[in-house]
Design an enzyme around this catalytic site. Sequence first.
Site, PDB file in Angstrom:
ATOM      1  N   TYR A 136     -35.833  -2.460   7.561  1.00  0.00           N
ATOM      2  CA  TYR A 136     -34.481  -1.901   7.480  1.00  0.00           C
ATOM      3  C   TYR A 136     -33.904  -1.746   8.894  1.00  0.00           C
ATOM      4  CZ  TYR A 136     -35.646  -0.545   2.642  1.00  0.00           C
ATOM      5  OH  TYR A 136     -36.026  -0.529   1.315  1.00  0.00           O
ATOM      6  N   ASP A 146     -37.871   7.572   2.043  1.00  0.00           N
ATOM      7  CA  ASP A 146     -38.391   6.228   1.866  1.00  0.00           C
ATOM      8  C   ASP A 146     -37.645   5.270   2.789  1.00  0.00           C
ATOM      9  OD1 ASP A 146     -39.990   4.224   0.032  1.00  0.00           O
ATOM     10  OD2 ASP A 146     -37.976   3.397   0.245  1.00  0.00           O
ATOM     11  N   GLY A 206     -29.691   6.778  -1.477  1.00  0.00           N
ATOM     12  CA  GLY A 206     -29.183   6.659  -0.119  1.00  0.00           C
ATOM     13  C   GLY A 206     -27.922   7.473   0.098  1.00  0.00           C
ATOM     14  N   ALA A 207     -27.716   7.878   1.327  1.00  0.00           N
ATOM     15  CA  ALA A 207     -26.482   8.567   1.740  1.00  0.00           C
ATOM     16  C   ALA A 207     -26.281   8.271   3.215  1.00  0.00           C
ATOM     17  CB  ALA A 207     -26.588  10.070   1.503  1.00  0.00           C
ATOM     18  N   ARG A 208     -25.040   7.943   3.600  1.00  0.00           N
ATOM     19  CA  ARG A 208     -24.781   7.526   4.970  1.00  0.00           C
ATOM     20  C   ARG A 208     -24.200   8.638   5.829  1.00  0.00           C
ATOM     21  NH1 ARG A 208     -22.737   1.294   4.546  1.00  0.00           N
ATOM     22  NH2 ARG A 208     -22.996   1.454   6.803  1.00  0.00           N
ATOM     23  N   TYR A 260     -35.547   2.272  -6.972  1.00  0.00           N
ATOM     24  CA  TYR A 260     -34.503   2.130  -5.956  1.00  0.00           C
ATOM     25  C   TYR A 260     -33.211   1.624  -6.590  1.00  0.00           C
ATOM     26  CZ  TYR A 260     -35.469  -2.988  -5.482  1.00  0.00           C
ATOM     27  OH  TYR A 260     -35.638  -4.344  -5.688  1.00  0.00           O
ATOM     28  N   ARG A 288     -23.633  -6.808   0.304  1.00  0.00           N
ATOM     29  CA  ARG A 288     -23.057  -6.717  -1.035  1.00  0.00           C
ATOM     30  C   ARG A 288     -21.838  -7.610  -1.212  1.00  0.00           C
ATOM     31  NH1 ARG A 288     -22.218  -0.339  -1.145  1.00  0.00           N
ATOM     32  NH2 ARG A 288     -21.488  -0.897   0.962  1.00  0.00           N
TER      33      ARG A 288
END
Length: 321
Positions: free
Chosen positions: A61, A56, A287-289, A209, A235
């Site tokens: 973004y 997604d 999410g994962a970076r 989400y 954030r």
Amino acid sequence: MQMRRLGNSDMHISSVGYGAWAIGGSGWQFGWGSQDDSDSIAAIHRSLELGVNWIDTAAVYGLGNSEEVVARALREWRGSRPYVFTKCGLRWDSKGQVQKVLNAGSIRSEVEDSLRRLGVDVIDLYQIHWPPDPDSSELEEGWCTLANLKREGKVRWIGVSNFNVQQLRRARTIAPITSLQPRYSAVHREIEDEILPYCLTQGIGVIVYSPMASGLLTGAMTRERIAGLPKDDWRRGHPDFTEPNLSHNLALVESMRKIAYRHNRFVGEVAIAWTLGHPGVTGAIVGARDARQAEQVMGAGDLLLTDEDVNEIEAFAETAA
């Protein structure tokens, strides 16, 4: 990994999907700070290896960068092609400031840009990112445009994000809604009262989400780490990450840490599995970076919490309230 049918579509999606917001990088209003694209691609590939079958993303973004990174990851991937979901309705200016635009001409321009950036002939799920603000008939214009794009074959299925029940009803008078994408976690439970029951009764799929509350419920977030967030991370200064909410949220993490220990899992997996336990939720966007982060959270799709686990989280919520 559990598989679930998404709404009225023919897609059976893994209960956990890869969320590509953070990998958009910095340089825009809601960026997460700088991001290495090679790490992002590794995170996507590792997620797919672990059984995830959908990604997604959104045009906004990283101001198009996230879609381009997803395209690179797909070109280099040798396994089964995952479903690709993206969104429209948020446009940006030269300074990276974002505004909501849902007129037909804008959406038609957006879908062509997304198809080009993603390198695909058709988008599996195309979603309105946010309803108009202030609310207006542009909601109907935007949804009608998505319905037309579906008939034209540019997108396979259509959904919405961040809609309330009244807005869902308005959209459904024009065309069926395959899915809703709302915020949902043990920190933010607003959708439980009306939105989830409505979607459940109407057969609308729900892909939530921020099931880990934008990183708060990963178990890795500390006061020191939050204080050190870069200035271009959205954030920094957000109410969830500042007092008085921060102390409550970190205490919730410790409650989940005990549950994670019992299951020999990561805290983030417990947070995600909790959202998946609601009967109205089809899947969670995670999410994962980098690949390491992917390994710590994507396994939530096969974690079933016990009644005891859920009761402990609920008891904490009641005490906090």
